[in-house]
Motif scaffolding. Sequence first.
Motif, mmCIF file in Angstrom:
data_model
loop_
_atom_site.group_PDB
_atom_site.id
_atom_site.type_symbol
_atom_site.label_atom_id
_atom_site.label_comp_id
_atom_site.label_asym_id
_atom_site.label_seq_id
_atom_site.Cartn_x
_atom_site.Cartn_y
_atom_site.Cartn_z
ATOM 1 N N LEU A 127 0.823 -1.212 0.000
ATOM 2 C CA LEU A 127 0.000 0.000 0.000
ATOM 3 C C LEU A 127 0.858 1.265 0.000
ATOM 4 C CD1 LEU A 127 -2.848 -1.008 2.513
ATOM 5 C CD2 LEU A 127 -2.883 -1.072 0.019
ATOM 6 N N ASP A 128 2.205 1.099 0.107
ATOM 7 C CA ASP A 128 3.085 2.267 -0.056
ATOM 8 C C ASP A 128 3.275 2.620 -1.540
ATOM 9 O OD1 ASP A 128 4.929 0.454 -1.086
ATOM 10 O OD2 ASP A 128 6.217 0.466 0.684
ATOM 11 N N LYS A 129 2.495 1.922 -2.405
ATOM 12 C CA LYS A 129 2.477 2.173 -3.862
ATOM 13 C C LYS A 129 3.816 1.838 -4.518
ATOM 14 C CE LYS A 129 -1.107 5.731 -3.596
ATOM 15 N NZ LYS A 129 -1.494 7.098 -3.920
ATOM 16 N N THR A 130 4.423 0.744 -4.051
ATOM 17 C CA THR A 130 5.614 0.228 -4.724
ATOM 18 C C THR A 130 5.471 -1.268 -4.942
ATOM 19 O OG1 THR A 130 6.839 -0.270 -2.687
ATOM 20 C CG2 THR A 130 7.139 1.942 -3.628
ATOM 21 N N ILE A 131 6.138 -1.729 -5.990
ATOM 22 C CA ILE A 131 6.337 -3.160 -6.215
ATOM 23 C C ILE A 131 7.841 -3.395 -6.153
ATOM 24 C CG2 ILE A 131 6.193 -5.030 -7.914
ATOM 25 C CD1 ILE A 131 3.630 -3.724 -8.953
ATOM 26 N N ARG A 132 8.243 -4.402 -5.404
ATOM 27 C CA ARG A 132 9.669 -4.699 -5.252
ATOM 28 C C ARG A 132 9.962 -6.112 -5.731
ATOM 29 N NH1 ARG A 132 12.637 -1.295 -1.458
ATOM 30 N NH2 ARG A 132 11.320 0.473 -0.882
ATOM 31 N N LEU A 133 11.118 -6.239 -6.373
ATOM 32 C CA LEU A 133 11.609 -7.545 -6.817
ATOM 33 C C LEU A 133 12.774 -7.934 -5.913
ATOM 34 C CD1 LEU A 133 11.445 -9.754 -9.087
ATOM 35 C CD2 LEU A 133 13.192 -8.430 -10.287
ATOM 36 N N SER A 138 19.625 -12.406 -1.051
ATOM 37 C CA SER A 138 20.110 -11.077 -0.662
ATOM 38 C C SER A 138 18.990 -10.274 -0.007
ATOM 39 C CB SER A 138 20.611 -10.320 -1.899
ATOM 40 O OG SER A 138 20.783 -8.948 -1.612
ATOM 41 N N GLN A 139 19.320 -9.571 1.071
ATOM 42 C CA GLN A 139 18.288 -8.750 1.719
ATOM 43 C C GLN A 139 18.035 -7.460 0.962
ATOM 44 O OE1 GLN A 139 19.604 -7.635 5.652
ATOM 45 N NE2 GLN A 139 20.699 -5.849 4.845
ATOM 46 N N ASN A 140 18.874 -7.176 -0.047
ATOM 47 C CA ASN A 140 18.710 -5.941 -0.812
ATOM 48 C C ASN A 140 17.695 -6.135 -1.934
ATOM 49 O OD1 ASN A 140 20.763 -4.636 0.685
ATOM 50 N ND2 ASN A 140 22.312 -5.703 -0.528
ATOM 51 N N CYS A 141 16.822 -5.166 -2.059
ATOM 52 C CA CYS A 141 15.827 -5.170 -3.128
ATOM 53 C C CYS A 141 16.527 -5.168 -4.489
ATOM 54 C CB CYS A 141 14.969 -3.921 -2.929
ATOM 55 S SG CYS A 141 13.782 -3.621 -4.194
ATOM 56 N N GLN A 142 16.113 -6.040 -5.390
ATOM 57 C CA GLN A 142 16.731 -6.153 -6.716
ATOM 58 C C GLN A 142 16.123 -5.190 -7.732
ATOM 59 O OE1 GLN A 142 19.344 -8.744 -7.091
ATOM 60 N NE2 GLN A 142 19.052 -8.415 -4.895
ATOM 61 N N GLY A 143 14.953 -4.688 -7.390
ATOM 62 C CA GLY A 143 14.286 -3.758 -8.295
ATOM 63 C C GLY A 143 13.104 -3.109 -7.607
ATOM 64 N N LEU A 176 11.025 -9.925 -17.022
ATOM 65 C CA LEU A 176 11.819 -9.934 -15.799
ATOM 66 C C LEU A 176 13.261 -9.511 -16.041
ATOM 67 C CD1 LEU A 176 10.979 -10.642 -12.923
ATOM 68 C CD2 LEU A 176 11.966 -12.898 -13.254
ATOM 69 N N ARG A 177 13.783 -9.813 -17.233
ATOM 70 C CA ARG A 177 15.196 -9.512 -17.520
ATOM 71 C C ARG A 177 15.427 -8.042 -17.818
ATOM 72 N NH1 ARG A 177 14.491 -14.329 -21.618
ATOM 73 N NH2 ARG A 177 12.621 -13.053 -21.720
ATOM 74 N N SER A 178 14.347 -7.316 -18.119
ATOM 75 C CA SER A 178 14.523 -5.894 -18.457
ATOM 76 C C SER A 178 13.359 -5.056 -17.946
ATOM 77 C CB SER A 178 14.649 -5.732 -19.981
ATOM 78 O OG SER A 178 13.516 -6.282 -20.623
ATOM 79 N N PHE A 179 12.886 -5.405 -16.736
ATOM 80 C CA PHE A 179 11.678 -4.726 -16.247
ATOM 81 C C PHE A 179 11.929 -3.250 -15.958
ATOM 82 C CE2 PHE A 179 13.745 -5.781 -12.315
ATOM 83 C CZ PHE A 179 13.402 -4.760 -11.460
ATOM 84 N N ASP A 180 13.213 -2.881 -15.732
ATOM 85 C CA ASP A 180 13.519 -1.474 -15.444
ATOM 86 C C ASP A 180 13.258 -0.586 -16.657
ATOM 87 O OD1 ASP A 180 15.561 -2.979 -16.592
ATOM 88 O OD2 ASP A 180 17.110 -1.555 -15.983
ATOM 89 N N LYS A 181 13.075 -1.204 -17.834
ATOM 90 C CA LYS A 181 12.750 -0.423 -19.041
ATOM 91 C C LYS A 181 11.255 -0.132 -19.137
ATOM 92 C CE LYS A 181 16.662 -2.142 -21.671
ATOM 93 N NZ LYS A 181 17.115 -3.318 -22.411
ATOM 94 N N GLY A 182 10.488 -0.641 -18.173
ATOM 95 C CA GLY A 182 9.045 -0.397 -18.192
ATOM 96 C C GLY A 182 8.296 -1.571 -18.806
ATOM 97 N N PRO A 183 6.963 -1.510 -18.779
ATOM 98 C CA PRO A 183 6.165 -2.622 -19.296
ATOM 99 C C PRO A 183 6.267 -2.740 -20.808
ATOM 100 C CG PRO A 183 4.749 -0.770 -18.694
ATOM 101 C CD PRO A 183 6.141 -0.407 -18.271
#
Length: 314
Positions: A127-133, A138-143, A176-183
């Motif tokens: 509900l914080d309006k984020t999706i995390r991968l 690793s405890q670090n968010c990948q995306g 999944l391999r390039s989700f940072d480029k958007g949908p």
Amino acid sequence: MKLDDEVVRNLAVAKLFRENTGKINSIDYSSDGLNMISSSDDDSVIIYDCQTGTKKRSVNSKKYGVDLIHFTHAKNTAVHCSTKVDDTIRYLSLHDNKYIRYFPGHTKKVVTLCMSPLDDMFLSGSLDKTIRLWDLRSQNCQGLMHVPGRPVAGFDPEGLIFAAGINSESVKLYDLRSFDKGPFNTFKLQRENDCDWTCLKFSPDGKTILLATNGAVIRLVDAFSGNVTYSLQGHTNNKGIALEASFSPDSNYVFSGSTDGQIYGWSSESGRLVATLPSEHNPVIQCVQFNPKYMMLATACNHMAFWIPQGLED
């Protein structure tokens, strides 16, 4: 045994478990179908043996609470979100009830959590309006993706694509391999009038996306064109509850709970209601899932029911 209309209508409760003192808020099967896990508002996690129809073990998460529990690919570990203290996702060893890793980052309630069918990646939405991968290692968010409203998300059966349902009005597909480029594709749907999307699942054959709601409608959307193929109705949801709906392993049926104590089953090929199954639930049935490998349906309210076709009880 093949699942058909007659078999669906013949499903009956073979085992009823009254282990919980609070509402069971989520259930999940292991990928081999041998085990099932549940989390409850009473802060307990229970593991069931699906072959013998028995409770195997229970562990507690009294400090953090537990919701949206999922098996990982290792049979003795699970991930879940928290209902107390903070909104950190936790990676739990079921063998000794110890936490392996924490995944901090969300600042509000996590409302969607799903494991990749392929590897150790998983998705969370809040509900914080984020999706995390995430990656279990690793405890670090990948995306991280910022979205304009409440998200729901799910992986396709191959684990290469995920869909995010945003604000109950659009479904965005990501590689999944390039989700940072958007949908790579966005489906705009008509905004729900009096309910919100609360669950997104791909059918096991990858052809359909199911959108369950906190109202009395379930949408089936063509995963390639984005067209709504059917709006499944007939069940009741007069309490605004996030009722789970799920596909059968052959993708031909959809099952949902209701607030009237009955289980509903539809044909996903025609959209028609095939069966209405009375139960001993009291009366809100929040969790419904079909075993991925065996002819068994599980449903839950404050207690858990295992259903099999009549005649298979022996």
